[in-house]
Design an enzyme around this catalytic site. Structure first.
Site, PDB file in Angstrom:
ATOM      1  CG  HIS A  10      81.192  54.757   9.003  1.00 31.47           C
ATOM      2  ND1 HIS A  10      80.061  54.518   9.741  1.00 31.47           N
ATOM      3  CD2 HIS A  10      80.745  55.143   7.790  1.00 31.47           C
ATOM      4  CE1 HIS A  10      78.983  54.734   9.014  1.00 31.47           C
ATOM      5  NE2 HIS A  10      79.372  55.118   7.817  1.00 31.47           N
ATOM      6  CG  ASP A  47      79.921  54.164  13.169  1.00 27.71           C
ATOM      7  OD1 ASP A  47      80.735  55.102  13.095  1.00 27.71           O
ATOM      8  OD2 ASP A  47      79.605  53.461  12.192  1.00 27.71           O
ATOM      9  CB  SER A 102      76.631  57.131   7.446  1.00 30.60           C
ATOM     10  OG  SER A 102      76.592  55.747   7.391  1.00 30.60           O
TER      11      SER A 102
HETATM   12  N1  ARG Z   1      77.906  49.663   6.709  1.00 27.00           N
HETATM   13  C1  ARG Z   1      78.035  51.041   7.122  1.00 27.00           C
HETATM   14  C2  ARG Z   1      77.943  51.941   5.903  1.00 27.00           C
HETATM   15  O1  ARG Z   1      77.592  51.525   4.855  1.00 27.00           O
HETATM   16  C3  ARG Z   1      79.269  51.250   7.919  1.00 27.00           C
HETATM   17  C4  ARG Z   1      80.536  51.192   7.156  1.00 27.00           C
HETATM   18  C5  ARG Z   1      81.786  51.455   7.940  1.00 27.00           C
HETATM   19  N2  ARG Z   1      82.213  50.323   8.732  1.00 27.00           N
HETATM   20  C6  ARG Z   1      82.960  49.280   8.292  1.00 27.00           C
HETATM   21  N3  ARG Z   1      83.249  48.339   9.125  1.00 27.00           N
HETATM   22  N4  ARG Z   1      83.457  49.175   7.082  1.00 27.00           N
HETATM   23  O2  ARG Z   1      78.608  52.861   5.614  1.00 27.00           O
HETATM   24  N1  GLU Z   2      76.817  53.077   6.685  1.00 29.09           N
HETATM   25  C1  GLU Z   2      76.092  53.701   5.622  1.00 29.09           C
HETATM   26  C2  GLU Z   2      76.634  55.072   5.245  1.00 29.09           C
HETATM   27  O1  GLU Z   2      77.794  55.333   5.333  1.00 29.09           O
HETATM   28  C3  GLU Z   2      74.672  53.747   5.998  1.00 29.09           C
HETATM   29  C4  GLU Z   2      74.153  52.399   5.934  1.00 29.09           C
HETATM   30  C5  GLU Z   2      73.283  52.200   4.750  1.00 29.09           C
HETATM   31  O2  GLU Z   2      73.754  52.022   3.634  1.00 29.09           O
HETATM   32  O3  GLU Z   2      72.075  52.243   5.006  1.00 29.09           O
HETATM   33  O4  GLU Z   2      75.941  55.930   4.768  1.00 29.09           O
END
Ligand code: ARG
Ligand code: GLU
Length: 715
Positions: A84, A219, A649
């Site tokens: 991502h 991911d 991330s």
């Molecule tokens: N929750 C993760 C973060 O905050 C992954 C985000 C990307 N994935 C998604 N399905 N939107 O960045």
């Molecule tokens: N998916 C998040 C990012 O892009 C990390 C997840 C979180 O917020 O801890 O940094």
């Protein structure tokens, strides 16, 4: 009795040595953390993590792009980060015919690696506490003159540290400006895409599983940093060579056991651990619910058009993910804050704070105004904060044609002052922006957003934030048929005509463009927002910042016997904890890891989020796991009690011996309130098991040559 007593000690002991709140400053580990880290199992020294004299782990960790972390995993500049995080780059190389999002991409040689204009990898050269230099000459100053002196000092420090452009130098406040650190970075600009699994692996589970455990998302994506012949940063050039980093992470195939020590190094973006109760209340009861409501509408409209049109599916993939990500986190955050009774906890802390400053007159004089000031400021802020979020989410982020309208100069004054060379530059820049805009734009989708979101703005916002003239203007856009006409008439909806206008751009066409109905409406909304909402909102926020700085100073004094960590501010931090599962709710016990078996359990050919590529299914059924299995299972993801946030991330998950065992990519739903309040019982970060990454690279993609480049270790 004795036994009970012993049990009590052990229980307390092990509690304090598992889940660990905090994102710590790498240069202060020796002072605050290393003892505890080693008690928890870490076998290296603070100097091994961050050293000024020798290469250390910190030299392997980079800022990837604008908001992620990445790390070096070979002596050839190979960089590992999340799928991502690389998503928009992977998307930018994709089209309906050549769809790297769906099919994945693997360069089979360095020649096939794809350049990504604008993408950077930043290596931290050093970080130093420069508080003394920043505060020099400021005593006795207040308000604007204080700020001016601080800014002057900061600019000077940054200028000197940049060494004539060799480094990017940034001074950042910690503890709300009670401390300042200088960070210098080497910025590499030639970062090429090496490999990415298909979305059905890299985004498996999609937004359904996002922020959730148990998780099966592969991911990750792989890039390579290039340098000039002298191993220095350079703009993209075909004869650049792979960068030879000072440090890269060895990769362990030994796997993960429950209670293993685990450490993240990376760039957490923002946390707000020291907010007063009023702020938490506002977030929980107003800003989160409002933004959730608006984005629910946006996401529904996106879904509808993406399902109906494959081109829109690709165009809006990244927008959808971006919009839905915070939307879901806000929901989890409300739930978590409620569960923790966060507002009540904050109020209890505030009561302690009062007791603390009452102990003597000087403290009382300094700190007694803090809480009443907060109270008043947050009452003032509340209506403006609502309007602020509505305008932000709808006018500046939601309706896309408004973004286009915002590209163009508002009047011809600035234009007439520029010379012809400048005019040419502006025309070129505009032409590029407009092309990029239309690449990912679907008019049908946007028209619907336009109608629905403006309706929401009209209905939900107090009329004091929508004056009569704006209401009248808006009422002209109520009717959907009418919108079609407006779009049809607007040059903003006609890429060719628009490019033509840009290529002949002059003072006159600027004036004419401003008469376009959509530009006119946007400028009216924006103008009103800037004059009547933004200024006030910012003013109150500034005042809150001043009070918050004082509050923070008080908290630091009050808690001086405890270690405090500064809120995340997108600077390098070390966070650590243990590999462990958790109980999300009564009767449910989450194991700490998932496997390929679970990917197959979720597999559903009918559901877009749960597709599994045929080749992966085949490997699974054939049991063809190579050396990446453990007791016949291929590990996929695992969780630990490490405090992390957005920006983490792509952070390397490092084991007790300083080896890479995982790749951080998310947090668990039940713990998403950790940006505001951490709960050792419920907060878990989610990492990919590095063995799944290697399995996909080697067995699935057949890119084993990349693995030859890495340093695999086993005890
Ligand atoms: N929750 C993760 C973060 O905050 C992954 C985000 C990307 N994935 C998604 N399905 N939107 O960045
Ligand atoms: N998916 C998040 C990012 O892009 C990390 C997840 C979180 O917020 O801890 O940094």
């Amino acid at each position: 009795m004795r036994k009970l007593f012993l049990f009590f000690i052990v229980a307390v002991f092990s509690l304090s040595l598992s889940a660990k709140e905090g994102m710590w400053i790498p240069t202060l580990l020796e002072k605050y953390n290393i003892e505890e880290m080693q008690e928890m199992g870490f076998r290296l020294t603070a100097e091994d993590v961050y050293s000024v004299n020798q290469n250390s782990l910190k030299d392997a960790v980079v800022i990837f792009g604008r908001g992620c972390t990445g790390e070096m995993i070979s002596d050839q500049g190979l960089l590992l980060t999340n799928h991502h995080c690389g998503f928009s780059n992977i998307q930018s190389h994709s089209s309906v015919e050549q769809d790297y999002l769906s099919d994945g991409f693997w360069a089979m040689s360095q020649e096939e690696e794809l350049p990504n204009p604008g993408l950077t990898a930043k290596f931290l050269d050093r970080m130093v506490d420069v508080s003394d230099s920043v505060f020099a000459g400021t005593s006795g100053l207040e308000g604007d003159s204080l700020q001016a002196k601080l800014n002057e000092n900061i600019s000077r420090i940054q200028r000197e540290a940049a060494e004539d452009g060799k480094f990017e130098a940034v001074v950042k406040p910690l503890f709300y400006g009670n401390q300042y650190f200088l960070y210098t970075y080497l910025v590499f600009q030639d970062v090429r895409l090496v490999g990415a699994p298909p979305q059905a692996i890299g985004k498996f589970g999609g937004d359904t599983d996002n922020w959730m455990w148990p998780r099966h998302t592969g991911d990750f994506s792989i890039f390579r940093v290039y340098a000039n012949q002298d191993n220095e940063p350079a703009a993209y050039a075909t004869d650049n060579v792979p960068y030879r980093p000072k440090k890269w992470l060895p990769i362990s195939l030994d796997g993960i056991q429950p209670n293993d020590f685990m450490m993240l190094m990376g760039y957490p973006g923002t946390t707000q651990q020291y907010l007063p109760s009023h702020a938490v209340e506002l977030i929980k009861n107003q800003s989160n619910p409002d933004r959730i409501k608006i984005r629910t509408t946006i996401l529904d409209i996106f879904s509808k058009h993406m399902a109906a049109n494959p081109k829109v599916r690709i165009q809006y993939a990244s927008k959808y993910a971006r919009t839905s990500n915070s939307w879901k986190r806000w929901k989890g955050e409300i739930r978590g804050l409620d569960r923790l009774q966060a507002v009540e906890q904050k109020m209890a802390f505030e009561a302690d704070f009062e007791v603390w400053y009452m102990q003597n007159d000087t403290l009382e004089e300094t700190y007694s105004p803090v809480l009443p000031q907060f109270e008043k400021l947050y009452v003032d802020l509340q209506p403006y904060d609502k309007a602020y979020h509505y305008y932000q989410e709808i006018v500046f982020k939601g309706i896309e044609i408004f973004k286009l309208a915002d590209f163009f100069p508002r009047n011809d004054r600035g234009w007439n002052r520029m010379d012809e060379d400048h005019h040419e530059l502006v025309r070129k820049a505009l032409a590029i922006k407009v092309t990029e805009y239309f690449d990912d734009y679907d008019q049908e989708t946007d028209q619907e957003l336009f109608v629905e979101l403006l309706r929401m703005l009209r209905n939900d916002l107090d009329e004091s934030f929508l004056p009569e003239e704006l209401m009248q203007m808006l009422s002209r856009f109520e009717d959907e048929k009418l919108i079609r006409k407006v779009y049809a008439k607007s040059v903003l909806a006609d890429p060719e005509k628009l490019q033509q206008i840009i290529s002949e751009f002059d003072g006159k066409s600027i004036a004419k463009l401003q008469k376009d109905p959509i530009v006119e409406l946007f400028q009216a909304l924006k103008g009103y927002y800037q004059r009547n909402i933004e200024l006030v909102h910012q003013g109150i926020q500034e005042n809150i910042k001043t009070v918050q700085q004082k509050y923070m100073k008080g908290i630091m004094l009050m808690e001086k016997n405890f270690q405090l960590y500064p809120d995340a501010n997108f600077t390098l931090r070390v966070a650590y904890g243990k590999v462990e599962g958790y109980q999300p709710r009564d009767g449910v016990n989450y194991r700490y890891y998932t496997t390929l078996e679970g990917v197959m359990e979720k597999y559903d050919p009918e559901v877009p989020d749960y597709q599994v590529p045929e080749r992966l299914r085949h490997l699974y059924h054939a049991g063809d796991f190579g050396e990446y299995e453990s007791d016949g299972e291929v590990p996929v993801a695992y969780i630990a009690s490490i405090h992390s946030t957005g920006g983490n991330s792509g952070s390397p998950a490092i084991n007790a011996r300083g080896q890479l065992v995982g790749l951080n990519f998310d947090r668990c739903w039940e713990g998403t309130m950790s940006d505001i309040m951490f709960d050792p019982d419920q907060c878990r970060n989610i990492m990919l098991d590095v063995r799944y990454i290697l399995f996909i690279i080697d067995k699935f993609a057949g890119a084993g040559y990349l693995i030859d480049e890495m340093e695999l270790v086993s005890e």
